[in-house]
Design an enzyme around this catalytic site. Structure first.
Site, PDB file in Angstrom:
ATOM      1  CG  ASP A  46      -7.346  -5.074   2.692  1.00 34.17           C
ATOM      2  OD1 ASP A  46      -8.436  -5.044   3.285  1.00 34.17           O
ATOM      3  OD2 ASP A  46      -7.159  -4.537   1.586  1.00 34.17           O
ATOM      4  CE  LYS A  73       3.907 -18.034   0.309  1.00 33.76           C
ATOM      5  NZ  LYS A  73       3.138 -19.280   0.435  1.00 33.76           N
ATOM      6  CG  ASP A  96       0.276 -20.407   2.038  1.00 34.60           C
ATOM      7  OD1 ASP A  96       1.002 -19.687   2.742  1.00 34.60           O
ATOM      8  OD2 ASP A  96       0.717 -21.391   1.423  1.00 34.60           O
ATOM      9  CE1 TYR A 142      -2.637  -3.373   1.108  1.00 34.34           C
ATOM     10  CE2 TYR A 142      -4.300  -1.699   0.802  1.00 34.34           C
ATOM     11  CZ  TYR A 142      -3.948  -3.021   0.907  1.00 34.34           C
ATOM     12  OH  TYR A 142      -4.893  -3.993   0.799  1.00 34.34           O
ATOM     13  CG  ASP A 177     -12.693  -7.940   4.272  1.00 36.23           C
ATOM     14  OD1 ASP A 177     -12.480  -7.125   5.187  1.00 36.23           O
ATOM     15  OD2 ASP A 177     -13.198  -7.624   3.174  1.00 36.23           O
TER      16      ASP A 177
END
Ligand code: NAI
Length: 333
Positions: free
Chosen positions: A228, A171, A204, A124, A232
């Site tokens: 982000d 990751k 993941d 971002y 959700d």
């Protein structure tokens, strides 16, 4: 004691849910002087700037800010007001609790997680360029300063809220330098919090475990994009976007907002669920030290949603925003 609060109604359903939250806070007995400020598409249309300087000034100079969602177009158009607010005001920590609501049927009971997202960098950063036509690079910036700062915020939050474990989501097996740095900083800060357990999990695998066994986690901390997406997901575990609150916190400044967007499909129809912004206003009152009023607001929401008679359409009911808000205010006592 009276508080000065900036209220940003925003776009789409924003003004409807902002008005609902304002009424609930006023009914809680906490004295608030509201200062309305514009941001988003509506501000762009009225004054040519989606984030006017007057709005930034209002956020800086008031005790806290309650914000409705603001629209961002896909592709071309002005940059996200949310990203700009978080970066300009250094609201470095995004705090998103996901807690099951009594009486609301979801796949798992008793989910009680906190997702903490680094808010100012990662993908971002807004650093994108065309290398040659057909090839675009977006830079994913990770710094030790921001990584240590968000890890410290996560451990402090865990300690303050009586949580037992913080998990770093990353990751680092593939992004060896950037997420390697994020993970190293997490371990460095963890050493200062021996009373809180810590571990780490690849993003993941975290997504898979969250949907199969959400009770395996407590507090999760991660960089911007992972946060982000996974926040959700955790919101989906407890009833969806309409019921999930959040806070964007910096040094001596904070903006409280719902996780959902402007919901253009239902805007102006009186159908929006204001729960997420009402619960965000409860987070805001806790931040201001008004714990008793905040707890009463949360309990009033749980009572109304739990009873099941007055619910908005997204939760399977037929009530309007106003009817639901009136029921929450009545439950406040
Ligand atoms: P959205 O969250 O606005 O809508 C997704 C779906 O959820 C829609 O079907 C909508 O009707 C429903 N929904 C969302 N909130 C609801 C509520 N409170 N009550 C009942 N139903 C609700 O997501 P979408 O469509 O991806 O984004 C629309 C706009 O919102 C975009 O311009 C986006 O940039 C912006 N947005 C702003 C955010 C913010 O300001 N914090 C966060 C997310 C999106």
């Amino acid at each position: 004691m009276s508080y000065s609060i900036t209220l940003i109604p925003g776009d789409g359903i924003g003004p409807e849910v902002a008005e609902a939250a304002r009424q609930v806070v006023d009914a809680s007995g906490v004295k608030v002087e509201w200062r309305e400020a514009a941001a988003g598409q509506s501000a762009f249309e009225s004054c040519g700037d989606p984030l006017p300087e007057a709005t930034l000034e209002a956020v800086r100079s008031t005790d806290a800010t309650l914000k409705g969602p603001t629209a961002t177009s896909k592709g071309i158009g002005f940059r996200s007001v949310n990203v700009a607010l978080r970066q300009k005001l250094e609201l470095f920590a995004n705090f998103r609790p996901a807690r099951s609501m009594p009486g609301l049927k979801t796949r798992f009971d008793d989910v009680d997680l906190i997702v903490i997202r680094e808010n100012t960098e990662g993908l971002y950063s807004g650093l994108e360029h065309i290398v040659v036509p057909g090839v675009v690079e977006s830079l994913r910036v990770i710094t030790s300063r921001a990584s240590r700062r968000i890890a410290k915020f996560a451990f402090e939050t865990a300690r303050r809220q009586g949580r037992s474990r913080v998990t770093c989501v990353h990751k680092a097996n593939i992004l060896k330098l950037s997420d390697g740095l994020f993970l190293d900083c997490f371990h460095e800060i963890a050493a200062d919090f021996p009373d809180i357990e810590h571990d780490d999990c690849i993003v993941d695998a975290t997504a898979m475990r969250l949907v199969s066994d959400p009770h395996a986690f407590d507090v999760l901390v991660m960089e911007n994009l992972f946060g982000d997406i996974l926040s959700d997901l955790t919101s989906g575990l407890v009833g969806g976007l309409g019921v999930t609150p959040s806070a964007n916190v910096g040094e001596g400044m904070a903006i409280f907002e719902a996780v959902h967007g402007t919901a253009p499909d239902i805007a102006g129809k009186g159908l929006a669920n204001p729960t997420a912004l009402i619960l965000s206003s409860a987070l805001m009152l806790k931040y201001l030290g008004e714990k008793e009023a905040a707890n009463r607001i949360e309990q009033a929401v749980y009572t109304v949603v739990g009873a099941g008679q007055v619910r908005t359409g997204d939760l399977g009911g037929t009530s309007t925003t106003d009817q639901y808000t009136a029921a929450v205010i009545a439950a406040l006592g």
